[in-house]
Design a protein around this motif. Structure first.
Motif: not given
Length: 349
Positions: A156-162, A255-261, A264-273, A288-292
């Protein structure tokens, strides 16, 4: 029936003065030079020295307490971390003082491998040893990388990002999954030896496959982020930022980026993506859109309740994929002799 549940996580600094001590805890015994710590510290200081991870975990706990009550499970929820307060040793000491004799442990990592699983077993062992006699029995819940509720949340997060992309670029958008890179040597040793290794990268690939299938993407990529350590040590590649350059060269303009690994949206997700990858995409003229991430989704706490019910009542195991999962042992025992040995010194969540 257990007496309690322990949510066990990585931890993060709560202010600028915490950043260096926190990073010293993360890297203790790994020979990371002070200049590297100072470099990583700037990522935290960019956001006021506060990692969002503790607040995000508290939100998960609040949702979980409500869902446990709805399910009729009388389990108080405790919170402990590996690298910052509340430290797991202190939390297990408080559990002991509260009369907890046995507890389930939910780790905020869905994966196998040293840092994704075995290190949580080590946390349990260390905390019980610090408490000594009277420490509760601690049973770690299994890996949950392919749990249907987790996959549904990501889908659902990917769909929302698209939907965030410009309408004229959505059809040609490339779906890219990311997870935290680790040394290749660590991935080779991930999982019970009899299972052939590479458990971590195999699980990430399987979760990505399931999410892509659930969202109707026939083509997608699995890449990595947040690598650390000396450049001469090979880590899982390609890196997300480098991969954006490759996609641009192929004419991909969205591009739609999904941090599947990540839970939560901790610092590495926020900084790197949200910072580095999105900036590079903008430089390349790519939408660019990033999935939650699933931690804030109500299905995440419901998934934890399902994992608990599965363990305490021999309920059905809900999985979607074909890659094995492990991780459920008592008092820090390994899943198998030699499981997820650490041949190198990975620094990852």
């Amino acid at each position: 029936m257990p007496d309690a549940l322990l949510l066990l996580s990585f931890g993060g600094p709560e202010g600028p003065e915490d950043v260096i001590p926190f990073l010293e805890n993360v890297t203790r015994g790994r020979g990371v030079p002070a200049e590297r710590l100072a470099e990583v510290a700037q990522h935290y200081l960019h956001f006021g020295g506060v990692s969002p991870i503790n607040a995000l975990n508290q939100r998960i706990i609040a949702a979980l307490e409500a869902d446990l009550a709805d399910a009729g499970l009388d389990l108080p929820v405790y919170f402990g971390n590996r690298n910052w307060h509340p430290m797991v040793e202190d939390t297990v000491a408080r559990m002991t003082a509260d009369g907890v004799r046995s507890a389930l442990v939910f780790p905020t990592s869905a994966w196998g491998g040293y840092s994704g699983c075995r290190q949580y077993h080590e946390d349990i062992t260390r905390a019980r040893a610090a408490v000594g006699a009277g420490a509760p029995e601690l049973v770690k819940l299994r890996q949950y990388f392919d749990h249907p509720l987790l996959i549904e949340s990501f889908a659902d997060a990917i769909t929302a990002a698209v939907a965030q992309l410009p309408a004229d670029r959505r059809d040609g958008a490339r779906l890219v999954f990311t997870a935290h890179s680790i040394p290749i040597s660590a991935d080779l040793s991930a999982g019970p030896p009899a299972d052939g290794g590479r458990l971590y990268s195999r699980q990430v690939a399987e979760a990505a496959r399931l999410c892509a299938a659930a969202t109707g993407f026939a083509e997608y990529d699995v890449v990595w982020q947040s690598r650390s350590g000396p450049p001469q040590v090979p880590w899982l590649e390609p890196d997300i930022v480098d991969h954006l350059d490759v996609l641009h060269g192929k004419g991909i303009d969205a591009v739609v980026v999904c941090p599947v690994g990540f839970v939560s949206d901790h610092l590495e997700v926020i900084w790197d993506l949200d910072n580095e990858a999105s900036t590079r995409a903008a430089e390349l003229g790519m939408a660019f859109a990033r999935a939650g991430t699933p931690g804030a989704d109500p299905r995440f706490s419901r998934m934890i309740v399902e994992l608990i019910a599965e363990r305490v009542s021999d309920g059905p195991v809900r999985e979607l994929g074909m890659v094995p999962g492990y991780g459920c042992t008592v008092d820090g025992a390994l899943c198998a002799p030699g499981c997820c040995e650490l041949p190198a010194r990975p620094v990852r969540r």
